[in-house]
Design a protein around this motif. Sequence first.
Motif, PDB file in Angstrom:
ATOM      1  N   VAL A 164       7.156   7.344  -2.606  1.00 16.88           N
ATOM      2  CA  VAL A 164       7.859   6.676  -1.513  1.00 16.88           C
ATOM      3  C   VAL A 164       8.352   7.752  -0.560  1.00 16.88           C
ATOM      4  O   VAL A 164       8.996   8.717  -0.984  1.00 16.88           O
ATOM      5  N   ASN A 165       8.010   7.597   0.734  1.00 19.03           N
ATOM      6  CA  ASN A 165       8.454   8.620   1.687  1.00 19.03           C
ATOM      7  C   ASN A 165       9.436   8.109   2.729  1.00 19.03           C
ATOM      8  O   ASN A 165       9.915   8.886   3.565  1.00 19.03           O
ATOM      9  N   HIS A 200       3.057   4.327  -2.000  1.00 25.51           N
ATOM     10  CA  HIS A 200       1.806   5.063  -1.798  1.00 25.51           C
ATOM     11  C   HIS A 200       1.220   5.448  -3.155  1.00 25.51           C
ATOM     12  O   HIS A 200       1.888   6.086  -3.976  1.00 25.51           O
ATOM     13  N   SER A 201      -0.029   5.066  -3.380  1.00 24.41           N
ATOM     14  CA  SER A 201      -0.694   5.384  -4.647  1.00 24.41           C
ATOM     15  C   SER A 201      -1.966   6.177  -4.368  1.00 24.41           C
ATOM     16  O   SER A 201      -2.293   6.482  -3.214  1.00 24.41           O
ATOM     17  N   ASP A 202      -2.705   6.513  -5.435  1.00 29.71           N
ATOM     18  CA  ASP A 202      -3.949   7.265  -5.272  1.00 29.71           C
ATOM     19  C   ASP A 202      -5.144   6.343  -5.084  1.00 29.71           C
ATOM     20  O   ASP A 202      -6.292   6.778  -5.187  1.00 29.71           O
ATOM     21  N   LYS A 203      -4.901   5.065  -4.792  1.00 30.43           N
ATOM     22  CA  LYS A 203      -5.978   4.102  -4.554  1.00 30.43           C
ATOM     23  C   LYS A 203      -6.002   3.793  -3.051  1.00 30.43           C
ATOM     24  O   LYS A 203      -5.249   2.947  -2.579  1.00 30.43           O
ATOM     25  N   PRO A 204      -6.865   4.463  -2.299  1.00 29.92           N
ATOM     26  CA  PRO A 204      -6.807   4.371  -0.835  1.00 29.92           C
ATOM     27  C   PRO A 204      -7.105   2.994  -0.274  1.00 29.92           C
ATOM     28  O   PRO A 204      -6.701   2.689   0.844  1.00 29.92           O
ATOM     29  N   ASN A 205      -7.837   2.162  -0.984  1.00 36.75           N
ATOM     30  CA  ASN A 205      -8.172   0.841  -0.469  1.00 36.75           C
ATOM     31  C   ASN A 205      -7.235  -0.250  -0.976  1.00 36.75           C
ATOM     32  O   ASN A 205      -7.496  -1.439  -0.778  1.00 36.75           O
ATOM     33  N   SER A 206      -6.172   0.136  -1.654  1.00 36.50           N
ATOM     34  CA  SER A 206      -5.212  -0.816  -2.188  1.00 36.50           C
ATOM     35  C   SER A 206      -3.819  -0.421  -1.722  1.00 36.50           C
ATOM     36  O   SER A 206      -3.534   0.756  -1.521  1.00 36.50           O
ATOM     37  N   SER A 207      -2.970  -1.409  -1.561  1.00 33.12           N
ATOM     38  CA  SER A 207      -1.618  -1.100  -1.101  1.00 33.12           C
ATOM     39  C   SER A 207      -0.633  -2.152  -1.598  1.00 33.12           C
ATOM     40  O   SER A 207      -0.958  -3.344  -1.664  1.00 33.12           O
ATOM     41  N   ILE A 208       0.556  -1.685  -1.948  1.00 36.73           N
ATOM     42  CA  ILE A 208       1.659  -2.539  -2.387  1.00 36.73           C
ATOM     43  C   ILE A 208       2.901  -2.160  -1.592  1.00 36.73           C
ATOM     44  O   ILE A 208       3.190  -0.976  -1.396  1.00 36.73           O
ATOM     45  N   THR A 209       3.631  -3.161  -1.116  1.00 41.51           N
ATOM     46  CA  THR A 209       4.909  -2.940  -0.443  1.00 41.51           C
ATOM     47  C   THR A 209       5.946  -3.888  -1.012  1.00 41.51           C
ATOM     48  O   THR A 209       5.649  -5.075  -1.242  1.00 41.51           O
ATOM     49  N   PRO A 241      14.129   8.664   5.717  1.00 41.94           N
ATOM     50  CA  PRO A 241      13.081   9.457   5.065  1.00 41.94           C
ATOM     51  C   PRO A 241      13.523   9.875   3.661  1.00 41.94           C
ATOM     52  O   PRO A 241      14.719  10.043   3.379  1.00 41.94           O
ATOM     53  N   CYS A 242      12.553  10.029   2.780  1.00 44.84           N
ATOM     54  CA  CYS A 242      12.853  10.469   1.416  1.00 44.84           C
ATOM     55  C   CYS A 242      11.586  11.045   0.798  1.00 44.84           C
ATOM     56  O   CYS A 242      10.498  10.921   1.360  1.00 44.84           O
ATOM     57  N   GLU A 243      11.736  11.669  -0.338  1.00 43.10           N
ATOM     58  CA  GLU A 243      10.601  12.159  -1.118  1.00 43.10           C
ATOM     59  C   GLU A 243      10.853  11.769  -2.562  1.00 43.10           C
ATOM     60  O   GLU A 243      11.695  12.373  -3.233  1.00 43.10           O
ATOM     61  N   ALA A 244      10.151  10.741  -3.031  1.00 39.41           N
ATOM     62  CA  ALA A 244      10.377  10.250  -4.387  1.00 39.41           C
ATOM     63  C   ALA A 244       9.044   9.872  -5.023  1.00 39.41           C
ATOM     64  O   ALA A 244       8.167   9.320  -4.355  1.00 39.41           O
TER      65      ALA A 244
END
Length: 295
Positions: A164-165, A200-209, A241-244
């Motif tokens: 999460v950024n 943000h995950s390592d699956k570029p064609n998938s997304s969750i919010t 902003p964050c880095e988690a």
Amino acid sequence: MNSYINSPVQSLTKKEQLNFLLTNRIPRRWLTFFIGWYSQIQSPLLTKVSIWVWSLFAEDLRLQDAQKQRFNSLGECFTRQLKEGLRPVEQDEDIVTSPCDAIVGAHGEILGSSVFQAKGFPYDISELIPDRYLQEKYKNGKFVTLRLKSSMYHRFHAPIACDVNRVSYISGDTWNVNPVALKRVEKLFCKNERAVIELHSDKPNSSITLVPVAAILVASMKFNFLSETLSLKYKGPNILPCEASFSKGDEMGYFQHGSTIILFATANYEFCEGIKEGVAIKMGQALMTGHSTFN
């Protein structure tokens, strides 16, 4: 224009009408401030009495699952942690797990950019999520509404391994988010205080919010990776902003009372068997599944 519709389709029983009046036609903001103050009073005796009164209205309150059985404040009880092992997390990387204990509400396909909070009550993604990039990403995708009852475990967790950024915070009202209000108040989730968190995950064609939505009596939303507590008193920037980084099942934060999380997913996800409106789900249980061909 009135802020609610009372059509034949959305007609309420007398009991529901009373519920709506008692939980919405009151000074919602000031009552929320009061509960925020009251829940922080450090008094084991007052807390014990308060929990007893609360249990009269919440028969499914299960404090025996909590790590501690005695609380110094009502806030400690609201944000209680559970004993180890009570919420096993489905580890299949193609599975999106429930981020919280909840009752499954409206869910299904997003029709273009139209999402439904209840039957016949649509809203546009843009009215809930201000980010145009995310609005486009979830067109014709999937959504699920997860309602945390006041008696439930109030902490929420990562449904996938993710980073999460930033968090987008939108201040707003404090309408009740129970089914009675959802049948009566148009675009309720778009009116209430909320946050938007893209995972943000390592699956570029998938997304969750995730979109945690606050409500009446929800004194704050606390994210473990932000120093700020987001509440009606928060006056800071809307973009934080964050880095988690999170493994699946890691705790992300908590509500100070029951509320709702709306989960958005891209079109390649499907709901797992047994996910239907009105069903109770636990944090860590399978909610949606993706397809390896989209990885």
